[in-house]
Write a protein that holds these residues in place. Structure first.
Motif, PDB file in Angstrom:
ATOM      1  N   ILE A  62     -19.760 -39.703 -16.861  1.00 25.85           N
ATOM      2  CA  ILE A  62     -20.087 -38.530 -16.958  1.00 25.85           C
ATOM      3  C   ILE A  62     -19.182 -37.474 -16.136  1.00 25.85           C
ATOM      4  N   ALA A  63     -18.451 -37.827 -15.279  1.00 34.72           N
ATOM      5  CA  ALA A  63     -17.269 -36.841 -14.633  1.00 34.72           C
ATOM      6  C   ALA A  63     -16.328 -36.669 -15.755  1.00 34.72           C
ATOM      7  N   LYS A  64     -15.939 -37.778 -16.474  1.00 37.96           N
ATOM      8  CA  LYS A  64     -14.708 -37.894 -17.438  1.00 37.96           C
ATOM      9  C   LYS A  64     -15.095 -37.066 -18.380  1.00 37.96           C
ATOM     10  N   GLU A  65     -16.199 -36.920 -18.931  1.00 38.29           N
ATOM     11  CA  GLU A  65     -16.815 -36.265 -20.204  1.00 38.29           C
ATOM     12  C   GLU A  65     -17.041 -34.612 -19.739  1.00 38.29           C
ATOM     13  N   LEU A  66     -17.198 -34.397 -18.596  1.00 37.32           N
ATOM     14  CA  LEU A  66     -17.750 -32.895 -18.341  1.00 37.32           C
ATOM     15  C   LEU A  66     -16.678 -32.010 -18.684  1.00 37.32           C
ATOM     16  N   PRO A  67     -14.998 -32.122 -18.270  1.00 39.61           N
ATOM     17  CA  PRO A  67     -14.046 -31.346 -18.543  1.00 39.61           C
ATOM     18  C   PRO A  67     -13.951 -31.475 -20.247  1.00 39.61           C
ATOM     19  N   ARG A  68     -13.840 -32.405 -20.849  1.00 40.83           N
ATOM     20  CA  ARG A  68     -13.802 -32.499 -22.285  1.00 40.83           C
ATOM     21  C   ARG A  68     -14.773 -31.751 -22.851  1.00 40.83           C
ATOM     22  N   LEU A  69     -15.892 -31.449 -22.354  1.00 39.67           N
ATOM     23  CA  LEU A  69     -17.054 -30.620 -23.011  1.00 39.67           C
ATOM     24  C   LEU A  69     -16.966 -29.254 -22.455  1.00 39.67           C
ATOM     25  N   LYS A  70     -16.121 -29.154 -21.626  1.00 41.30           N
ATOM     26  CA  LYS A  70     -15.874 -27.775 -20.890  1.00 41.30           C
ATOM     27  C   LYS A  70     -16.950 -27.289 -20.438  1.00 41.30           C
ATOM     28  N   VAL A  71     -17.761 -27.956 -19.496  1.00 39.87           N
ATOM     29  CA  VAL A  71     -18.868 -27.902 -18.660  1.00 39.87           C
ATOM     30  C   VAL A  71     -18.553 -27.351 -17.356  1.00 39.87           C
ATOM     31  N   CYS A  72     -17.401 -28.026 -16.926  1.00 39.93           N
ATOM     32  CA  CYS A  72     -16.620 -27.729 -15.688  1.00 39.93           C
ATOM     33  C   CYS A  72     -15.097 -28.271 -15.640  1.00 39.93           C
ATOM     34  N   THR A  73     -14.603 -27.850 -14.764  1.00 41.13           N
ATOM     35  CA  THR A  73     -13.349 -28.224 -14.431  1.00 41.13           C
ATOM     36  C   THR A  73     -13.058 -29.710 -14.035  1.00 41.13           C
ATOM     37  N   GLU A  74     -11.811 -30.391 -14.188  1.00 41.43           N
ATOM     38  CA  GLU A  74     -11.803 -31.752 -13.746  1.00 41.43           C
ATOM     39  C   GLU A  74     -11.990 -31.951 -12.132  1.00 41.43           C
ATOM     40  N   LYS A  75     -11.690 -31.031 -11.477  1.00 38.05           N
ATOM     41  CA  LYS A  75     -11.761 -30.813  -9.794  1.00 38.05           C
ATOM     42  C   LYS A  75     -13.270 -30.879  -9.568  1.00 38.05           C
ATOM     43  N   GLU A  76     -14.173 -30.271 -10.461  1.00 37.07           N
ATOM     44  CA  GLU A  76     -15.606 -30.054  -9.994  1.00 37.07           C
ATOM     45  C   GLU A  76     -16.475 -31.003 -10.512  1.00 37.07           C
ATOM     46  N   SER A  77     -15.820 -31.883 -11.608  1.00 38.20           N
ATOM     47  CA  SER A  77     -16.633 -32.712 -12.430  1.00 38.20           C
ATOM     48  C   SER A  77     -17.202 -33.890 -11.487  1.00 38.20           C
ATOM     49  N   TRP A  78     -16.576 -34.495 -10.528  1.00 38.72           N
ATOM     50  CA  TRP A  78     -17.342 -35.621  -9.981  1.00 38.72           C
ATOM     51  C   TRP A  78     -18.454 -35.003  -9.187  1.00 38.72           C
ATOM     52  N   ASP A  79     -18.415 -33.819  -8.381  1.00 45.75           N
ATOM     53  CA  ASP A  79     -19.353 -33.476  -7.554  1.00 45.75           C
ATOM     54  C   ASP A  79     -20.753 -32.940  -8.671  1.00 45.75           C
ATOM     55  N   VAL A  80     -20.104 -32.293  -9.844  1.00 41.93           N
ATOM     56  CA  VAL A  80     -21.258 -32.105 -10.764  1.00 41.93           C
ATOM     57  C   VAL A  80     -22.094 -33.141 -11.263  1.00 41.93           C
ATOM     58  N   ALA A  81     -21.252 -34.264 -11.578  1.00 37.54           N
ATOM     59  CA  ALA A  81     -21.978 -35.544 -11.979  1.00 37.54           C
ATOM     60  C   ALA A  81     -22.732 -36.092 -10.870  1.00 37.54           C
ATOM     61  N   ASN A  82     -22.148 -36.156  -9.820  1.00 35.19           N
ATOM     62  CA  ASN A  82     -23.143 -36.878  -8.711  1.00 35.19           C
ATOM     63  C   ASN A  82     -24.390 -35.964  -8.446  1.00 35.19           C
ATOM     64  N   ASP A  83     -24.599 -34.568  -8.637  1.00 36.68           N
ATOM     65  CA  ASP A  83     -25.490 -34.009  -8.445  1.00 36.68           C
ATOM     66  C   ASP A  83     -26.397 -34.263  -9.588  1.00 36.68           C
ATOM     67  N   ALA A  84     -26.111 -34.206 -10.599  1.00 37.34           N
ATOM     68  CA  ALA A  84     -26.776 -34.373 -11.982  1.00 37.34           C
ATOM     69  C   ALA A  84     -27.563 -35.803 -12.030  1.00 37.34           C
ATOM     70  N   ILE A  85     -26.692 -36.877 -11.552  1.00 35.26           N
ATOM     71  CA  ILE A  85     -27.203 -38.043 -11.413  1.00 35.26           C
ATOM     72  C   ILE A  85     -28.409 -38.250 -10.611  1.00 35.26           C
ATOM     73  N   SER A  86     -27.963 -37.601  -9.268  1.00 35.93           N
ATOM     74  CA  SER A  86     -29.063 -37.723  -8.332  1.00 35.93           C
ATOM     75  C   SER A  86     -30.498 -37.078  -8.554  1.00 35.93           C
TER      76      SER A  86
END
Length: 150
Positions: A62-86
């Motif tokens: 998911i973190a890899k996909e988020l910047p490609r979909l322009k949801v967030c930047t690469e820097k934020e993607s891991w935190d956003v993915a963790n929050d969404a999964i939890s």
């Protein structure tokens, strides 16, 4: 082999248990469905075999996909993915434990307004990420429904 057969065979393979018990067809179907929709594949695998490694794989995909979909930047993607999964993995309201009521008299929980779910994340990117997760699972369910109709 069509896509519907792949999804059905993959789900059958996941219920079998351990990988060394799978036939060659199961392994092939598992890999092909992972190519078609890797997030849904990983989520399904996490649900059938919950462990830290599978959770990390889902978060990574998911973190890899988020910047490609322009949801967030690469820097934020891991935190956003963790929050969404939890949120997605445990969306029960912490106050009522998912029941929607808080006491013996069945008073409605004020935190979740009786829904039993915790409030959606406030961060826009996290909310979009939860929608991506739910969309991936809906895709998998739609594939199974198509297969059952045919």
């Amino acid at each position: 082999m069509n896509d519907l057969n792949r999804v059905e065979t993959t789900l059958c393979a996941l219920t079998v248990g351990v990988a060394y018990e799978w036939s060659e067809n199961h392994v092939l179907a598992h890999g092909l469905s992972g190519q078609r929709n890797p997030i849904a594949f990983a989520l399904d695998h996490l649900l059938s075999h919950p462990n830290r490694i599978n959770a990390r794989l889902v978060t990574l995909l998911i973190a890899k996909e988020l910047p490609r979909l322009k949801v967030c930047t690469e820097k934020e993607s891991w935190d956003v993915a963790n929050d969404a999964i939890s949120y997605w993995y445990d969306s029960k309201c912490p106050d009522c434990k998912g029941r929607g009521v808080i006491d013996f008299e069945q008073h409605q929980c004020q935190t979740c307004s009786g829904t039993g779910k915790k409030p959606r994340p406030r961060h826009k990117a996290t909310n979009e990420c939860v929608a991506i997760i739910e969309g991936a699972l809906e895709w998998m369910e739609a594939q199974l429904q198509k297969r059952l109709r045919s």
